[in-house]
Motif scaffolding. Structure first.
Motif, short mmCIF file in Angstrom:
data_model
loop_
_atom_site.label_atom_id
_atom_site.label_comp_id
_atom_site.label_asym_id
_atom_site.label_seq_id
_atom_site.Cartn_x
_atom_site.Cartn_y
_atom_site.Cartn_z
N ASP A 203 38.48 46.58 52.37
CA ASP A 203 39.85 46.14 52.58
C ASP A 203 40.63 47.32 53.18
O ASP A 203 40.08 48.40 53.36
CB ASP A 203 40.46 45.68 51.25
N ILE A 204 41.92 47.11 53.46
CA ILE A 204 42.74 48.17 54.05
C ILE A 204 43.98 48.38 53.20
O ILE A 204 44.66 47.43 52.81
CB ILE A 204 43.15 47.82 55.50
N ASP A 205 44.29 49.64 52.91
CA ASP A 205 45.55 50.02 52.28
C ASP A 205 46.54 50.28 53.41
O ASP A 205 46.40 51.27 54.15
CB ASP A 205 45.36 51.27 51.43
N ILE A 206 47.51 49.39 53.58
CA ILE A 206 48.39 49.48 54.74
C ILE A 206 49.41 50.60 54.64
O ILE A 206 50.03 50.97 55.66
CB ILE A 206 49.12 48.13 54.99
N GLU A 207 49.60 51.19 53.45
CA GLU A 207 50.52 52.32 53.31
C GLU A 207 49.80 53.65 53.54
O GLU A 207 50.29 54.53 54.22
CB GLU A 207 51.18 52.30 51.93
N LYS A 208 48.62 53.79 52.97
CA LYS A 208 47.85 55.02 53.13
C LYS A 208 47.04 55.03 54.42
O LYS A 208 46.49 56.06 54.81
CB LYS A 208 46.91 55.21 51.94
N SER A 214 37.27 46.13 47.78
CA SER A 214 37.82 44.96 47.11
C SER A 214 36.80 44.48 46.08
O SER A 214 35.63 44.28 46.41
CB SER A 214 38.10 43.86 48.13
N ILE A 215 37.23 44.30 44.83
CA ILE A 215 36.30 43.96 43.76
C ILE A 215 35.64 42.62 44.01
O ILE A 215 34.44 42.46 43.88
CB ILE A 215 37.02 43.97 42.39
N GLY A 216 36.40 41.61 44.35
CA GLY A 216 35.82 40.34 44.76
C GLY A 216 35.08 39.58 43.68
O GLY A 216 33.97 39.12 43.91
N LEU A 217 35.66 39.46 42.47
CA LEU A 217 35.04 38.63 41.45
C LEU A 217 35.05 37.17 41.92
O LEU A 217 35.93 36.74 42.64
CB LEU A 217 35.80 38.75 40.13
N SER A 218 34.05 36.43 41.50
CA SER A 218 33.97 35.04 41.91
C SER A 218 35.02 34.20 41.19
O SER A 218 35.58 34.61 40.16
CB SER A 218 32.57 34.48 41.62
N THR A 219 35.28 33.02 41.72
CA THR A 219 36.19 32.07 41.10
C THR A 219 35.39 30.81 40.74
O THR A 219 34.28 30.60 41.24
CB THR A 219 37.32 31.68 42.06
N PRO A 220 35.95 29.94 39.89
CA PRO A 220 35.22 28.73 39.50
C PRO A 220 34.87 27.80 40.66
O PRO A 220 34.01 26.94 40.53
CB PRO A 220 36.19 28.05 38.52
N SER A 221 35.54 27.97 41.80
CA SER A 221 35.26 27.10 42.95
C SER A 221 34.19 27.66 43.88
O SER A 221 33.86 27.04 44.90
CB SER A 221 36.55 26.85 43.74
#
Length: 328
Positions: A203-208, A214-221
């Motif tokens: 991912d990108i930190d737009i301030e730094k 990005s951790i990216g844990l799954s979701t129920p879907s």
């Protein structure tokens, strides 16, 4: 709980829920929590080929005076690699001695590297099986799909030849001809396939103005893709399928079993909601079996797999048009 017993990779599991490779399985105390919560098996947090190489390079940089001598760098590289490998093997040994459920070791690799030289040691310290987590990011403009597939086949074949314990391969869905690739793994004698990998994303930190993970844990879907491919493949293979990604409830667990999975791997659900979800999912499965008068897994596992359905097109793209015609 005997009604929930199943087999995966030839191992006897008291239930089909496996805690996948993650921070949840990185220490003996955490592994015991998984067992106490009712898990049927655990996959130890992967040892990463890149981590071993980076740590070896770091140790070399701290001993510059020594490595100036003949063979010094080779010696330090070997010592540092062995240090981190030995620490991981110690965890495998402790876990197999302390737990009553199967312990699956795991390697996350990027090549046919030095990790192949120590895979036999997993068996020596008591691992019940071995999971190979291998992924090539297809970002090289000069490499064709067949080139990348051939590299996968070479790595898996090398592991199969060197490693005598049950072997599973955790793969991504990003193959041009996934069914063809899976069938070739099956013919190589792989004991199981885990569908599918869940990746960390940059991912990108737009301030730094820097990149970040990005951790990216799954979701129920997120379970739909694993469900579809488990159903499409399971009844046509000799190897077992373990479904992974998006399994957050007993309902999803049941769906995976109906599609033909021998077991499932959970991670994000436990990280989000605690170890209690394992017992809740097992409870939901038992309640469902009672409602449908199923004595054990043989009564229903794979009942809705592609090969066993009167209209298997329901698992194929033909369903796309039906989805478009749904009224909202």
């Amino acid at each position: 709980m005997e009604r929930l017993a199943t087999t995966y990779l030839g191992l006897e599991l008291k239930n089909p829920i496996i805690v996948g490779s993650s921070p949840l399985t990185s220490s003996l105390d955490k592994l015991k929590k998984c067992e106490d919560a009712g898990a049927g098996a655990v996959v130890l947090k992967s040892i990463f080929e890149e981590q071993i190489d980076n740590d070896a390079a770091k140790m070399i940089s701290q001993t510059e005076g020594f490595v100036a001598h003949t063979d010094g760098q080779d010696f330090i590289e070997e010592v540092s690699r062995n240090y981190y490998i030995d620490a991981y093997l110690s965890l495998v040994e402790q876990a197999t001695a302390a737990l009553d459920i199967p312990v699956i070791a795991s390697v996350n690799c990027r090549s046919q590297g030095t990790w192949l030289d120590y895979v036999e040691r997993f068996a020596e310290v008591g691992a019940d099986a071995f999971e190979l987590n291998y992924y090539i990011l297809p970002s090289d403009f000069g490499r064709s799909a067949s080139d990348i597939e051939d590299e996968y086949f070479a790595v898996v074949q090398a592991a199969r030849e060197r490693f005598k314990l049950p072997l599973s391969v955790k793969i991504s869905s990003q193959f041009t001809a996934l069914a063809n690739v899976v069938k070739k793994f099956d013919k190589m004698g792989v004991d199981g396939l885990v569908l599918f990998n869940k990746f960390y994303r940059p991912d990108i930190d737009i301030e730094k103005l820097t990149t970040k993970s990005s951790i990216g844990l799954s979701t129920p879907s997120d379970y739909a893709q694993a469900l579809q491919w488990t159903a499409l493949l399971s009844a046509y293979l000799n190897c077992d399928i373990c479904a992974s990604t998006g399994i957050h409830s007993g309902d999803t667990l049941i769906k995976m079993l109906l599609s033909g999975a021998k077991a499932v791997q959970v991670c994000s659900a436990v990280m989000k909601n605690g170890h209690k979800v394992i017992d809740e999912m097992n409870g939901s499965l038992l309640a469902w079996m009672d409602r449908h008068e199923a004595k054990d897994f043989v009564d229903f596992r794979g009942k809705l797999a592609h090969k066993r359905m009167e209209d298997p097109s329901q698992w194929e793209r033909a369903q796309y048009m039906k989805s478009l015609n749904v009224e909202f």
